[in-house]
Design an enzyme around this catalytic site. Structure first.
Site, PDB file in Angstrom:
ATOM      1  N   CYS A  67     -14.713 -23.949 -64.391  1.00 29.30           N
ATOM      2  CA  CYS A  67     -14.892 -22.722 -65.129  1.00 29.30           C
ATOM      3  C   CYS A  67     -13.413 -22.166 -65.236  1.00 29.30           C
ATOM      4  O   CYS A  67     -12.917 -21.980 -64.068  1.00 29.30           O
ATOM      5  CB  CYS A  67     -16.009 -21.731 -64.599  1.00 29.30           C
ATOM      6  SG  CYS A  67     -15.875 -20.260 -65.922  1.00 29.30           S
ATOM      7  N   CYS A  71     -13.745 -15.394 -61.475  1.00 26.92           N
ATOM      8  CA  CYS A  71     -14.587 -14.607 -60.464  1.00 26.92           C
ATOM      9  C   CYS A  71     -14.472 -15.028 -59.008  1.00 26.92           C
ATOM     10  O   CYS A  71     -14.840 -16.203 -58.606  1.00 26.92           O
ATOM     11  CB  CYS A  71     -15.892 -14.790 -61.009  1.00 26.92           C
ATOM     12  SG  CYS A  71     -16.126 -14.921 -62.877  1.00 26.92           S
ATOM     13  N   CYS A  74     -17.100 -16.947 -57.269  1.00 30.25           N
ATOM     14  CA  CYS A  74     -17.910 -18.202 -57.707  1.00 30.25           C
ATOM     15  C   CYS A  74     -17.583 -19.292 -57.109  1.00 30.25           C
ATOM     16  O   CYS A  74     -16.238 -19.903 -57.468  1.00 30.25           O
ATOM     17  CB  CYS A  74     -17.957 -17.994 -59.078  1.00 30.25           C
ATOM     18  SG  CYS A  74     -19.017 -19.277 -60.056  1.00 30.25           S
ATOM     19  N   CYS A 111     -34.279 -20.825 -66.476  1.00 35.05           N
ATOM     20  CA  CYS A 111     -33.074 -19.953 -66.820  1.00 35.05           C
ATOM     21  C   CYS A 111     -31.851 -21.250 -66.831  1.00 35.05           C
ATOM     22  O   CYS A 111     -31.691 -21.737 -65.864  1.00 35.05           O
ATOM     23  CB  CYS A 111     -32.408 -19.051 -65.639  1.00 35.05           C
ATOM     24  SG  CYS A 111     -33.837 -17.717 -65.512  1.00 35.05           S
ATOM     25  N   CYS A 143     -34.072 -18.501 -70.479  1.00 32.35           N
ATOM     26  CA  CYS A 143     -33.053 -17.625 -70.448  1.00 32.35           C
ATOM     27  C   CYS A 143     -31.739 -18.553 -70.343  1.00 32.35           C
ATOM     28  O   CYS A 143     -31.902 -19.683 -69.643  1.00 32.35           O
ATOM     29  CB  CYS A 143     -33.252 -16.651 -69.229  1.00 32.35           C
ATOM     30  SG  CYS A 143     -31.750 -15.771 -68.708  1.00 32.35           S
ATOM     31  N   ARG A 275     -34.894  -8.154 -60.202  1.00 35.08           N
ATOM     32  CA  ARG A 275     -34.811  -9.550 -59.921  1.00 35.08           C
ATOM     33  C   ARG A 275     -34.109  -9.489 -58.571  1.00 35.08           C
ATOM     34  O   ARG A 275     -33.040  -9.432 -58.314  1.00 35.08           O
ATOM     35  CB  ARG A 275     -34.392 -10.596 -60.778  1.00 35.08           C
ATOM     36  CG  ARG A 275     -35.036 -10.343 -62.017  1.00 35.08           C
ATOM     37  CD  ARG A 275     -34.750 -11.436 -63.181  1.00 35.08           C
ATOM     38  NE  ARG A 275     -35.429 -11.255 -64.271  1.00 35.08           N
ATOM     39  CZ  ARG A 275     -36.397 -11.681 -64.821  1.00 35.08           C
ATOM     40  NH1 ARG A 275     -37.395 -12.290 -63.943  1.00 35.08           N
ATOM     41  NH2 ARG A 275     -37.110 -11.277 -65.770  1.00 35.08           N
TER      42      ARG A 275
END
Ligand code: SAM
Ligand code: DTB
Ligand code: SF4
Length: 344
Positions: A67, A71, A74, A111, A143, A275
């Site tokens: 990616c 972040c 991550c 998801c 999702c 959640r």
């Protein structure tokens, strides 16, 4: 400090939801004596949700690693050497086999996450739309979390029957720049707005344990509760420290801070699903039970989150049995949270 008395659960049931919580009010809730905080959260919870049920969701990484975003938490960021094996976008069949397995485990929400900064145009996006239709045809909520969206992309996701779009604010706007430099808080809010405009429900939450102060957590909670309507789904993650990321050496977070975060989210956004997301492997059964008491009513099931480990389904079933709790039954959950354009 004077403790603020939050709006009563009665007013919450009358749809009198607030979107103007101040930092001072949020602080006075978050810092209540724990028994008082949990009591108030549990009261709000019972007014709006089944007391002893949690929704079972299963995550699948449909495109892994590489990616372009940075972040700091991550494992999938191309900026860090985490040893993660990159994987191109899965085939529809692979994704749907995983969705069928999730359904067989009792999950009601599936998801799909992709390590994209933004959704690519053309065939890959068409493939994701086919996956969404397939998940909805299984009678599950679908999702996705695919990064930034344009309005036409959000509309196409809605058209395919997507129930919810996950796009987290992660932390306060002030602290955001310490964690992510390749996009802004404003970018995040713009995608959330497009999701809302498309009529897809919003799944938006954050992470604790990034090195943020409590003030940053109040800031995140203020942003989330100011969204109008509130996000239908609020994931609260505890940092999973991954070797190779800048946050690998971060101090362990106190699970009671997670309990306070969940309880405060429950009080501010009484109708939302809260959640209990990443980080459960580092929680004891007792800490997870406290999170449920504080108003968490969803967990990710299955041995993997997107790329990191999660408790085994058997262990979760044993925990729920021990607590006398159960997963939201499949037929009920199908009706619980549907997109305005929902197919099922
Ligand atoms: N790329 C998309 C995006 O960022 O919106 C979707 C995937 S991303 C992995 C979804 C969320 O997972 C992040 O916003 C973050 O809150 C959470 N997350 C990622 N890595 C994590 C970690 N190591 N520990 C806890 N939560 C994490
Ligand atoms: C969310 O807030 N947490 C989930 C889901 N939304 C997509 C993802 C957690 C990911 C944890 C790190 C990983 O497994 O890669
Ligand atoms: Fe990419 Fe999402 Fe990971 Fe950020 S959290 S690096 S956007 S996959």
């Amino acid at each position: 400090m004077e403790h603020y008395t939050p709006s009563t659960p009665e007013s919450a049931t009358a749809q009198n939801l607030r979107h103007d919580w101040t930092l001072a009010e949020i602080e006075s809730i978050y810092t209540l004596p724990l028994p008082e905080l949990v009591f108030r959260a549990q009261s709000a919870h019972r007014q709006n949700h089944a007391a002893n049920e949690v929704q079972g969701c299963v995550l699948l990484s449909i495109k892994t690693g590489g990616c372009p975003e940075d972040c700091a938490y991550c494992p999938q960021s191309a900026h860090y050497k985490t040893g993660l094996e990159k994987k191109d976008l899965l085939d529809v069949d692979e994704a749907l086999a995983s969705a069928r397995a999730a359904h067989a485990q009792g999950a009601t929400r599936f998801c799909m996450g992709a390590a994209w900064r933004e959704v690519p145009k053309g065939e890959p996006f068409e493939r994701v739309l086919t996956m969404i239709r397939g998940v909805r045809d299984l009678g599950m909520e679908a999702c996705c979390t695919l990064g930034m969206l344009t309005q036409p992309q959000a509309d196409a996701l809605a058209e395919a029957g997507l129930t919810a779009y996950n796009h987290n604010l992660d932390t306060s706007s002030e602290f955001y720049g310490e964690i992510i430099s390749t996009r802004t808080y404003k970018d995040r809010l713009a995608t959330l707005e497009r999701v809302r405009t498309a009529g897809i429900t919003v799944c938006c939450g954050g992470i604790i344990g990034l090195g943020e102060s409590r003030r940053e957590r109040y800031g995140l909670l203020r942003e989330l509760s100011s969204l109008t309507p509130h996000p239908e789904s609020v994931p609260v993650n505890m940092l999973v420290r991954v070797e190779g990321t800048p946050l690998a050496g971060q101090q362990t977070e106190d699970p009671l801070e997670l309990v306070r975060m969940i309880a405060t989210a429950r009080i501010l956004m009484p109708k939302s699903f809260v959640r209990l997301s990443a980080g459960r492997l580092s929680l004891s059964d007792e800490a997870q039970a406290l999170c449920f008491l504080a108003g968490a009513n969803s967990i990710f099931m299955g041995e993997k989150l997107l790329t990191t480990p999660n408790p085994e389904t058997d262990a979760d079933q044993r925990l729920l049995d021990k607590l006398g709790m159960r997963l939201i039954p499949q037929t009920q959950a199908d009706a619980a949270e549907t997109s305005a354009h929902g197919r099922g």
